[in-house]
Write a protein that holds these residues in place. Structure first.
Motif, PDB file in Angstrom:
ATOM      1  N   PRO A   9      -2.019  51.751 -88.231  1.00  0.00           N
ATOM      2  CA  PRO A   9      -2.222  52.072 -89.641  1.00  0.00           C
ATOM      3  C   PRO A   9      -1.247  51.321 -90.541  1.00  0.00           C
ATOM      4  O   PRO A   9      -0.107  51.068 -90.174  1.00  0.00           O
ATOM      5  N   ILE A  10      -1.725  50.961 -91.700  1.00  0.00           N
ATOM      6  CA  ILE A  10      -0.900  50.286 -92.705  1.00  0.00           C
ATOM      7  C   ILE A  10      -0.575  51.302 -93.783  1.00  0.00           C
ATOM      8  O   ILE A  10      -1.437  52.053 -94.222  1.00  0.00           O
ATOM      9  N   HIS A  19       4.314  43.620 -98.741  1.00  0.00           N
ATOM     10  CA  HIS A  19       5.674  43.682 -98.189  1.00  0.00           C
ATOM     11  C   HIS A  19       5.823  42.705 -97.027  1.00  0.00           C
ATOM     12  O   HIS A  19       6.862  42.068 -96.884  1.00  0.00           O
ATOM     13  N   TYR A  20       4.779  42.593 -96.236  1.00  0.00           N
ATOM     14  CA  TYR A  20       4.779  41.641 -95.121  1.00  0.00           C
ATOM     15  C   TYR A  20       4.933  40.213 -95.652  1.00  0.00           C
ATOM     16  O   TYR A  20       5.737  39.435 -95.144  1.00  0.00           O
ATOM     17  N   HIS A  24       8.062  37.588 -95.003  1.00  0.00           N
ATOM     18  CA  HIS A  24       7.761  36.421 -94.178  1.00  0.00           C
ATOM     19  C   HIS A  24       7.295  35.238 -95.024  1.00  0.00           C
ATOM     20  O   HIS A  24       6.398  34.506 -94.640  1.00  0.00           O
ATOM     21  N   TYR A  25       7.929  35.044 -96.153  1.00  0.00           N
ATOM     22  CA  TYR A  25       7.476  34.034 -97.110  1.00  0.00           C
ATOM     23  C   TYR A  25       7.535  32.609 -96.568  1.00  0.00           C
ATOM     24  O   TYR A  25       6.939  31.707 -97.134  1.00  0.00           O
ATOM     25  N   GLU A  33      -6.422  35.749 -91.899  1.00  0.00           N
ATOM     26  CA  GLU A  33      -5.504  36.468 -91.020  1.00  0.00           C
ATOM     27  C   GLU A  33      -4.846  37.647 -91.742  1.00  0.00           C
ATOM     28  O   GLU A  33      -4.653  38.712 -91.155  1.00  0.00           O
ATOM     29  N   LEU A  34      -4.488  37.457 -93.009  1.00  0.00           N
ATOM     30  CA  LEU A  34      -3.919  38.564 -93.781  1.00  0.00           C
ATOM     31  C   LEU A  34      -4.950  39.668 -93.962  1.00  0.00           C
ATOM     32  O   LEU A  34      -4.625  40.852 -93.848  1.00  0.00           O
ATOM     33  N   ALA A  35      -6.184  39.287 -94.248  1.00  0.00           N
ATOM     34  CA  ALA A  35      -7.254  40.280 -94.415  1.00  0.00           C
ATOM     35  C   ALA A  35      -7.440  41.074 -93.128  1.00  0.00           C
ATOM     36  O   ALA A  35      -7.542  42.308 -93.162  1.00  0.00           O
TER      37      ALA A  35
END
Length: 114
Positions: A9-10, A19-20, A24-25, A33-35
């Motif tokens: 769960p997020i 926040h991720y 991890h900029y 991949e983010l989706a």
């Protein structure tokens, strides 16, 4: 995606992995991949991200990276290529293009400011 969301769960405050992204900029993000990480379809992710931030995912990520680039230009003795690589830009010309779009200056012009 539902099963993934139940297993991992997020938190509601991080619906779009913001926040991720902030932590991890330096990564070379791919929107699909983010989706997937947020258990959303790509189109739903893009819509939700824009709703939450007022920016597209790419605009948000690039703005964050350029903010960090500005700090590196003043605080470190890194070359422009090193900064571009560190921040996960695909090429030095793309880094220059995004930097100029964000700041109105080239990285060198920005670094030469008093």
């Amino acid at each position: 995606y539902e099963l993934f969301g139940q297993l991992f769960p997020i938190h509601e405050t991080d619906q779009c992995c913001i926040h991720y992204i902030n932590r991890h900029y330096t990564y070379r993000f791919k929107i699909p991949e983010l989706a997937k990480r947020c258990t959303m379809s790509e189109s739903a992710y893009r819509k939700q991200f824009k709703l939450l931030t007022g920016k597209t995912p790419v605009e948000y990520i690039n703005a964050l990276k350029i903010e960090k680039a500005c700090q590196l230009l003043f605080n470190d003795d890194m070359s422009l290529q090193d900064i571009s690589d560190f921040l996960g830009f695909y090429s030095l010309p793309y880094f220059f293009k995004v930097f100029k779009e964000q700041t109105g200056l080239t990285p060198k012009q920005y670094a030469d400011q008093d």
